[in-house]
Design an enzyme around this catalytic site. Sequence first.
Site, PDB file in Angstrom:
ATOM      1  CG  ASP A 124       0.891   3.995 -13.406  1.00  0.00           C
ATOM      2  OD1 ASP A 124       2.055   4.272 -13.030  1.00  0.00           O
ATOM      3  OD2 ASP A 124       0.324   2.934 -13.118  1.00  0.00           O
ATOM      4  CG  ASP A 159      -4.308  -1.378 -15.111  1.00  0.00           C
ATOM      5  OD1 ASP A 159      -4.074  -2.150 -16.049  1.00  0.00           O
ATOM      6  OD2 ASP A 159      -3.452  -1.058 -14.258  1.00  0.00           O
ATOM      7  N   GLY A 168       0.802  -1.225   0.000  1.00  0.00           N
ATOM      8  CA  GLY A 168       0.000   0.000   0.000  1.00  0.00           C
ATOM      9  C   GLY A 168       0.831   1.270   0.000  1.00  0.00           C
TER      10      GLY A 168
HETATM   11  N1  LIG Z   1       2.808  -1.080  -3.237  1.00  0.00           N
HETATM   12  C1  LIG Z   1       1.603  -1.469  -3.636  1.00  0.00           C
HETATM   13  N2  LIG Z   1       0.711  -1.921  -2.721  1.00  0.00           N
HETATM   14  C2  LIG Z   1      -0.515  -2.324  -3.094  1.00  0.00           C
HETATM   15  N3  LIG Z   1      -0.958  -2.305  -4.361  1.00  0.00           N
HETATM   16  C3  LIG Z   1      -0.114  -1.866  -5.309  1.00  0.00           C
HETATM   17  C4  LIG Z   1       1.205  -1.422  -5.003  1.00  0.00           C
HETATM   18  N4  LIG Z   1       1.800  -1.051  -6.148  1.00  0.00           N
HETATM   19  C5  LIG Z   1       0.893  -1.236  -7.128  1.00  0.00           C
HETATM   20  N5  LIG Z   1      -0.249  -1.726  -6.634  1.00  0.00           N
HETATM   21  C6  LIG Z   1      -1.464  -2.054  -7.389  1.00  0.00           C
HETATM   22  O1  LIG Z   1      -1.123  -2.815  -8.536  1.00  0.00           O
HETATM   23  C7  LIG Z   1      -1.880  -2.397  -9.660  1.00  0.00           C
HETATM   24  C8  LIG Z   1      -0.991  -1.993 -10.806  1.00  0.00           C
HETATM   25  O2  LIG Z   1      -0.121  -0.979 -10.371  1.00  0.00           O
HETATM   26  P1  LIG Z   1       0.349   0.243 -11.248  1.00  0.00           P
HETATM   27  O3  LIG Z   1       1.789   0.421 -10.969  1.00  0.00           O
HETATM   28  O4  LIG Z   1      -0.165   0.171 -12.621  1.00  0.00           O
HETATM   29  O5  LIG Z   1      -0.517   1.438 -10.625  1.00  0.00           O
HETATM   30  P2  LIG Z   1      -0.140   2.501  -9.580  1.00  0.00           P
HETATM   31  O6  LIG Z   1       1.120   3.175  -9.966  1.00  0.00           O
HETATM   32  O7  LIG Z   1      -0.172   1.944  -8.218  1.00  0.00           O
HETATM   33  O8  LIG Z   1      -1.349   3.472  -9.634  1.00  0.00           O
HETATM   34  P3  LIG Z   1      -1.964   4.462 -10.746  1.00  0.00           P
HETATM   35  O9  LIG Z   1      -2.295   3.658 -11.954  1.00  0.00           O
HETATM   36  O10 LIG Z   1      -3.169   4.928 -10.013  1.00  0.00           O
HETATM   37  O11 LIG Z   1      -0.962   5.536 -10.989  1.00  0.00           O
HETATM   38  C9  LIG Z   1      -2.796  -1.298  -9.171  1.00  0.00           C
HETATM   39  O12 LIG Z   1      -4.024  -1.870  -8.871  1.00  0.00           O
HETATM   40  C10 LIG Z   1      -2.094  -0.796  -7.934  1.00  0.00           C
HETATM   41  O13 LIG Z   1      -2.981  -0.236  -6.994  1.00  0.00           O
HETATM   42 MG   LIG Z   2      -1.478   1.974 -12.598  1.00  0.00          MG
END
Ligand SMILES: Nc1ncnc2c1ncn2[C@@H]1O[C@H](COP(=O)(O)OP(=O)(O)OP(=O)(O)O)[C@@H](O)[C@H]1O
Ligand SMILES: [Mg+2]
Length: 483
Positions: free
Chosen positions: A257, A247, A121
């Site tokens: 992102d 996404d 998180g």
């Molecule tokens: N450290 C983490 N803890 C929990 N969930 C995570 C973490 N990092 C990524 N996620 C989840 O994994 C998925 C893919 O992550 P991704 O890196 O694309 O998005 P993000 O950078 O977290 O968020 P956004 O797309 O809102 O910028 C998302 O559902 C994200 O919330």
């Molecule tokens: Mg993302």
Amino acid sequence: MKISNTYLQLGTAFSESINPLPVADPHLLLWNQSLADKLALSQGLPDNENALAQLFSGNDLLPEASPIACVYAGHQFGQFNPQLGDGRAHLLCEFVDDHQQRWDLQLKGSGPTRYSRRGDGRCALGPAIREYLMSEALHALGVPTTRCLAVVTTGETVYRDLPKPGAVVTRIASSHIRVGSFQYFAAKGDVVSLKTLTDYTIDRHFPTLKAAANPVLELLGAVMDKQITLIVEWMRIGFIHGVMNTDNTAISGETIDFGPCAMLGIYHPGTVYSSIDSGGRYAFGAQPSICRWNMARLAEALLPLIDEDPDKALAQAEALIADFSPRFEQAYQTMLGAKLGLDEIQQTDVALITELLEQMQEQQLDYTQTFHQLTRSLTEQQIATKLQDTLGDWYGQWRQHIGNDSKQQQAAQALMQQSNPVVIPRNHHVEAVLQTCELTNCSAPADALLKVLRSPYQMLAETADYQDLPTDNDRHYQTFCGT
Ligand SMILES: Nc1ncnc2c1ncn2[C@@H]1O[C@H](COP(=O)(O)OP(=O)(O)OP(=O)(O)O)[C@@H](O)[C@H]1O
Ligand SMILES: [Mg+2]
């Protein structure tokens, strides 16, 4: 500040109500005063750094905010994942600015939610600063983007490959509705929620479509146009998003992102910097076709709402998606024409543009510098002579296309100056800033880079410090989905 929580009101199928998890010792590292001013946010916010740090770490909440984590699905590198969502983000609330525009105020790195899966998180400081720097750079370059209001250090350690300082980044977006938000309900066969989300999206982003004969089909077309504009803009400045999963595709047409993003140096359409993109799915030159693919996924999700008759729905959606490539091509050629000072594109101009790109690829020329030098060459003979050496006959042909008249040349140069940045957030400079900020816990290097990036079409006294190419031409450069 007029606060509301309209996305929360869509119902429990759309989000989980959950507060951010407080952090140990929040400090405000970056604060975007000009964004706060533009959105008239300051009136509703405390004016001291400690209170802002408490607020934008999630330790304190605005009284009217009801934080939620939103659910979505998504195709990640082509594989459908039916259950994603804000696993480390909290949509605190929405607010409406003085122009009646609604914005989302979201924290990222603010603690686990129902959608965290195995993640903690949290967010590391480096990626938080990268998101701030890159989104500000894109905004100044004129590219639609989500933006950052703040980066707060947490005083906590997050564990990635190594222990890293933690941070919470505050994001402002015109919404966080993604292609994956629609896919989530479509995959579940929950047409009622799909319709609720579609009506909400039309209302929020495209209210004029409500009166259309088929608002859902029109929505698809409108989103497609916004995405085309976005990708053309990325191609103009040499931005490589790096993780164009559905996404990470916002319905608003804003860049979202910044995990593994990078800038193109030497021109090559196959350029990939992301360590996890071994197949080059999200390479610089693949971005248009991936965007089309993503739009086809949105079309699929919307099918049940386009027409009750599945065959008719499919035929209409397919016709629209088939129009992606001609629409894109026109916008793309117009953009490249503007980079070369040509305001109306003829067939012969297209050949000229293609030839330049081929030469840049063969001769391994830097994308940004080549266009910047071409711009200057219209008034600086020394540069013109140099480019004539490098580009051979092509250079003379291009000058003929522009015309000999001084008025034509002035107009061409003005157009080129608007289209070709003098400076971009080069990968090696961004990395150096992230490293120093991380080591020193001080924002000065980021502030210095931002000063230059905020005027990307102008030579400031400091601009030259950030124009240089990396010594290895980024041959060894890699980005990570650095969460
Ligand atoms: N450290 C983490 N803890 C929990 N969930 C995570 C973490 N990092 C990524 N996620 C989840 O994994 C998925 C893919 O992550 P991704 O890196 O694309 O998005 P993000 O950078 O977290 O968020 P956004 O797309 O809102 O910028 C998302 O559902 C994200 O919330
Ligand atoms: Mg993302």
